[in-house]
Write an enzyme that holds these catalytic residues in place. Structure first.
Site, PDB file in Angstrom:
ATOM      1  N   GLY A  91      25.208  23.492  22.540  1.00 59.66           N
ATOM      2  CA  GLY A  91      25.204  22.812  21.436  1.00 59.66           C
ATOM      3  C   GLY A  91      26.743  22.242  21.470  1.00 59.66           C
ATOM      4  O   GLY A  91      27.443  21.830  22.487  1.00 59.66           O
ATOM      5  N   GLY A 125      22.932  28.086  25.692  1.00 57.70           N
ATOM      6  CA  GLY A 125      23.016  27.185  24.517  1.00 57.70           C
ATOM      7  C   GLY A 125      24.236  26.334  24.724  1.00 57.70           C
ATOM      8  O   GLY A 125      25.501  26.527  25.009  1.00 57.70           O
ATOM      9  N   LYS A 152      33.661  35.214   5.132  1.00 56.63           N
ATOM     10  CA  LYS A 152      32.473  34.350   5.634  1.00 56.63           C
ATOM     11  C   LYS A 152      31.433  34.338   4.472  1.00 56.63           C
ATOM     12  O   LYS A 152      31.233  35.215   3.518  1.00 56.63           O
ATOM     13  CB  LYS A 152      31.891  35.076   6.711  1.00 56.63           C
ATOM     14  CG  LYS A 152      30.980  34.210   7.627  1.00 56.63           C
ATOM     15  CD  LYS A 152      31.754  33.710   8.694  1.00 56.63           C
ATOM     16  CE  LYS A 152      30.818  32.857   9.780  1.00 56.63           C
ATOM     17  NZ  LYS A 152      31.609  32.224  10.784  1.00 56.63           N
TER      18      LYS A 152
HETATM   19  P1  NAD Z   1      25.257  24.865  17.853  1.00 53.40           P
HETATM   20  O1  NAD Z   1      24.187  24.994  16.657  1.00 53.40           O
HETATM   21  O2  NAD Z   1      25.690  23.327  18.139  1.00 53.40           O
HETATM   22  O3  NAD Z   1      24.431  25.040  19.380  1.00 53.40           O
HETATM   23  C1  NAD Z   1      23.925  26.266  19.671  1.00 53.40           C
HETATM   24  C2  NAD Z   1      22.828  26.056  20.704  1.00 53.40           C
HETATM   25  O4  NAD Z   1      22.126  27.049  21.057  1.00 53.40           O
HETATM   26  C3  NAD Z   1      21.844  24.813  20.413  1.00 53.40           C
HETATM   27  O5  NAD Z   1      21.817  23.832  21.387  1.00 53.40           O
HETATM   28  C4  NAD Z   1      20.527  25.391  20.285  1.00 53.40           C
HETATM   29  O6  NAD Z   1      19.115  24.839  20.832  1.00 53.40           O
HETATM   30  C5  NAD Z   1      20.683  26.784  21.417  1.00 53.40           C
HETATM   31  N1  NAD Z   1      19.742  28.064  21.088  1.00 53.40           N
HETATM   32  C6  NAD Z   1      19.367  28.622  20.162  1.00 53.40           C
HETATM   33  N2  NAD Z   1      18.702  29.561  20.278  1.00 53.40           N
HETATM   34  C7  NAD Z   1      18.683  29.717  21.845  1.00 53.40           C
HETATM   35  C8  NAD Z   1      18.121  30.544  22.705  1.00 53.40           C
HETATM   36  N3  NAD Z   1      17.300  31.728  22.167  1.00 53.40           N
HETATM   37  N4  NAD Z   1      18.304  30.330  23.991  1.00 53.40           N
HETATM   38  C9  NAD Z   1      19.212  29.252  24.321  1.00 53.40           C
HETATM   39  N5  NAD Z   1      19.666  28.606  23.575  1.00 53.40           N
HETATM   40  C10 NAD Z   1      19.331  28.723  22.177  1.00 53.40           C
HETATM   41  O7  NAD Z   1      26.262  26.074  17.666  1.00 53.40           O
HETATM   42  P2  NAD Z   1      27.627  25.674  18.343  1.00 53.40           P
HETATM   43  O8  NAD Z   1      28.762  25.503  17.172  1.00 53.40           O
HETATM   44  O9  NAD Z   1      27.820  25.380  19.504  1.00 53.40           O
HETATM   45  O10 NAD Z   1      28.217  27.571  18.268  1.00 53.40           O
HETATM   46  C11 NAD Z   1      27.551  28.164  19.392  1.00 53.40           C
HETATM   47  C12 NAD Z   1      28.002  29.665  19.220  1.00 53.40           C
HETATM   48  O11 NAD Z   1      29.412  29.878  19.092  1.00 53.40           O
HETATM   49  C13 NAD Z   1      27.351  30.184  17.691  1.00 53.40           C
HETATM   50  O12 NAD Z   1      26.918  31.575  17.903  1.00 53.40           O
HETATM   51  C14 NAD Z   1      28.778  30.384  16.750  1.00 53.40           C
HETATM   52  O13 NAD Z   1      28.696  31.007  15.591  1.00 53.40           O
HETATM   53  C15 NAD Z   1      29.695  30.656  17.731  1.00 53.40           C
HETATM   54  N6  NAD Z   1      31.328  29.885  17.300  1.00 53.40           N
HETATM   55  C16 NAD Z   1      31.180  28.584  17.323  1.00 53.40           C
HETATM   56  C17 NAD Z   1      32.525  28.149  16.835  1.00 53.40           C
HETATM   57  C18 NAD Z   1      32.807  26.619  16.633  1.00 53.40           C
HETATM   58  O14 NAD Z   1      33.733  26.098  16.415  1.00 53.40           O
HETATM   59  N7  NAD Z   1      31.674  25.739  16.884  1.00 53.40           N
HETATM   60  C19 NAD Z   1      33.543  29.003  16.555  1.00 53.40           C
HETATM   61  C20 NAD Z   1      33.394  30.089  17.011  1.00 53.40           C
HETATM   62  C21 NAD Z   1      32.156  30.669  17.180  1.00 53.40           C
END
Ligand code: NAD
Length: 367
Positions: free
Chosen positions: A196, A194, A94
């Site tokens: 996102g 969350g 990472k």
């Molecule tokens: P993202 O940044 O698109 O979405 C994260 C969301 O969480 C955002 O809408 C943000 O406003 C919200 N958020 C932040 N702090 C918050 C809080 N305190 N309470 C509620 N909501 C909050 O990220 P993503 O790509 O959707 O990934 C989400 C999680 O999954 C992350 O932890 C990431 O590491 C993990 N992850 C993602 C992937 C991927 O393919 N994108 C793969 C494995 C793991």
């Protein structure tokens, strides 16, 4: 282990690097600095027994450099286990870039970062993580082939998030099968924290199956948008951890399963995408087990994204990506049954399975 005999202060002084709590026999940690572009990055290569270390780059405005180091070490270790348990021939790595992705990320900085990745000669492959876009990976691709998650138009496998969400959905259904004797989610109250890239797709999948989905986020605009789009409820209470729910799906931050939240949670299942959900994996996995909460380990069920980017290295297509991601259902159910049989936590059972695969390969490599 060093930490058993030294206090935190002694550790900082006597073993500031290898004695870090999060340092877990990492093979290599690379500090990258470039004055001209302002780049300050750390690449963590945890383990390369199964193959090159692959893991995304996170750009974040860390409060201290220690926080950045701690994050990269924890995340790269997680990638080792994620790829091992998913059956991929990849190691764990990472990278973190210290800084605000909104104001400090420039093409020059990304290219310079790519040049550092290139110096590792393929030992580490990078990809997208928080603060990164597909276009940033395209920029990195200009200076090194050791990058995944590039645009489909440039030969990449495209956005991994929907695939990650599908894997989480599979893990959630396996948990439901284990807990309720049916994998159907209709009527179940699912709280998605969350919404996102991954969370929104998980909302879609669960709502379409008839689950009563409740969403929470710090972004009010997103809440309204997603609520309207899928007809789901927004959590408006004071403390999301006390909400009425059957399934808690953390899809925002890590460490939300901790001393303070476990006692409040009414959920019977935890299954979400966020990395490192257990604040302390040695303590909190066991606490969940005692409370009868079925925990689907994050690194097991959020592997869809890495399955997607691995396709760029191995050259397999969409059907194979979805087939492998769907298989998260079977692996998760196996892990739950194994944990029950052996009286250990689901987290411990997952770690063991991943470690066994690495140990077997290490042995074979030595023969
Ligand atoms: P993202 O940044 O698109 O979405 C994260 C969301 O969480 C955002 O809408 C943000 O406003 C919200 N958020 C932040 N702090 C918050 C809080 N305190 N309470 C509620 N909501 C909050 O990220 P993503 O790509 O959707 O990934 C989400 C999680 O999954 C992350 O932890 C990431 O590491 C993990 N992850 C993602 C992937 C991927 O393919 N994108 C793969 C494995 C793991």
């Amino acid at each position: 282990m060093v930490t058993d005999v030294l206090t935190a202060n002694q550790l900082k002084k006597e073993a500031p690097v290898f004695g870090q709590m999060s340092f877990d026999n990492h093979e290599q940690v690379v500090f990258c600095h470039d004055k001209d572009t302002g780049l300050k990055a750390i690449i963590g290569v945890h383990n390369t027994v199964l193959g090159p270390a692959l893991g995304g780059t996170r750009m974040y405005n860390y409060s201290t450099e220690w926080d950045a180091l701690n994050d990269v070490l924890r995340l790269s270790r997680g990638m080792t286990y994620k790829s091992a348990i998913t059956g991929l021939n990849l190691g764990g790595g990472k990278a973190v870039i210290i800084g605000d992705a909104k104001t400090q990320k420039t093409p020059e900085l990304m290219k310079r970062f790519g040049e550092f990745v290139h110096t590792l000669g393929g030992k580490y492959y990078t990809a997208e993580d928080v603060g990164m876009e597909t276009s940033d990976m395209d920029t990195v691709r200009e200076v090194t082939p050791y990058v995944t998650g590039i645009s489909e138009s440039k030969g990449g496998a495209g956005n991994p998030s929907p695939v990650t969400a599908y894997g989480v959905y599979m893990g959630m259904k396996a948990a439901a099968e284990f807990k309720y004797g049916t994998n159907k989610l209709d009527g179940k109250r699912v709280l998605v924290q969350g919404i996102g890239h991954v969370g929104e797709e998980l909302v879609r999948l669960t709502a379409e199956e008839g689950a009563k989905v409740v969403i929470s986020d710090i972004n009010e605009e997103r809440l309204n948008e997603v609520s309207t789009k899928y007809g789901v409820e927004i959590y408006r209470g004071e403390d999301v951890y006390t909400a009425d729910m059957d399934i808690y799906a953390p899809c925002a931050l890590g460490a939300t399963v901790n001393d303070a939240t476990i006692n409040k949670l009414k959920a019977q299942i935890i299954a979400g995408a966020a990395n490192n959900q257990l604040a302390n994996e040695n303590i909190h996995g066991a606490l969940l087990q005692q409370k009868g909460i079925v925990y689907a380990p994050d690194f097991l069920i959020n592997a869809g994204g890495i399955i997607n980017v691995y396709a760029e290295i191995e050259g397999y297509g969409r059907d194979e990506i979805m087939k492998r991601t769907e298989n998260i259902y079977n692996t998760t159910l196996d892990i739950f049954n194994k944990a029950k049989e052996e009286g250990i936590t689901t987290h411990a059972a997952s770690l063991r399975k991943a470690e066994e695969r690495i140990a077997e390969r290490k042995k074979a490599n030595l023969q």
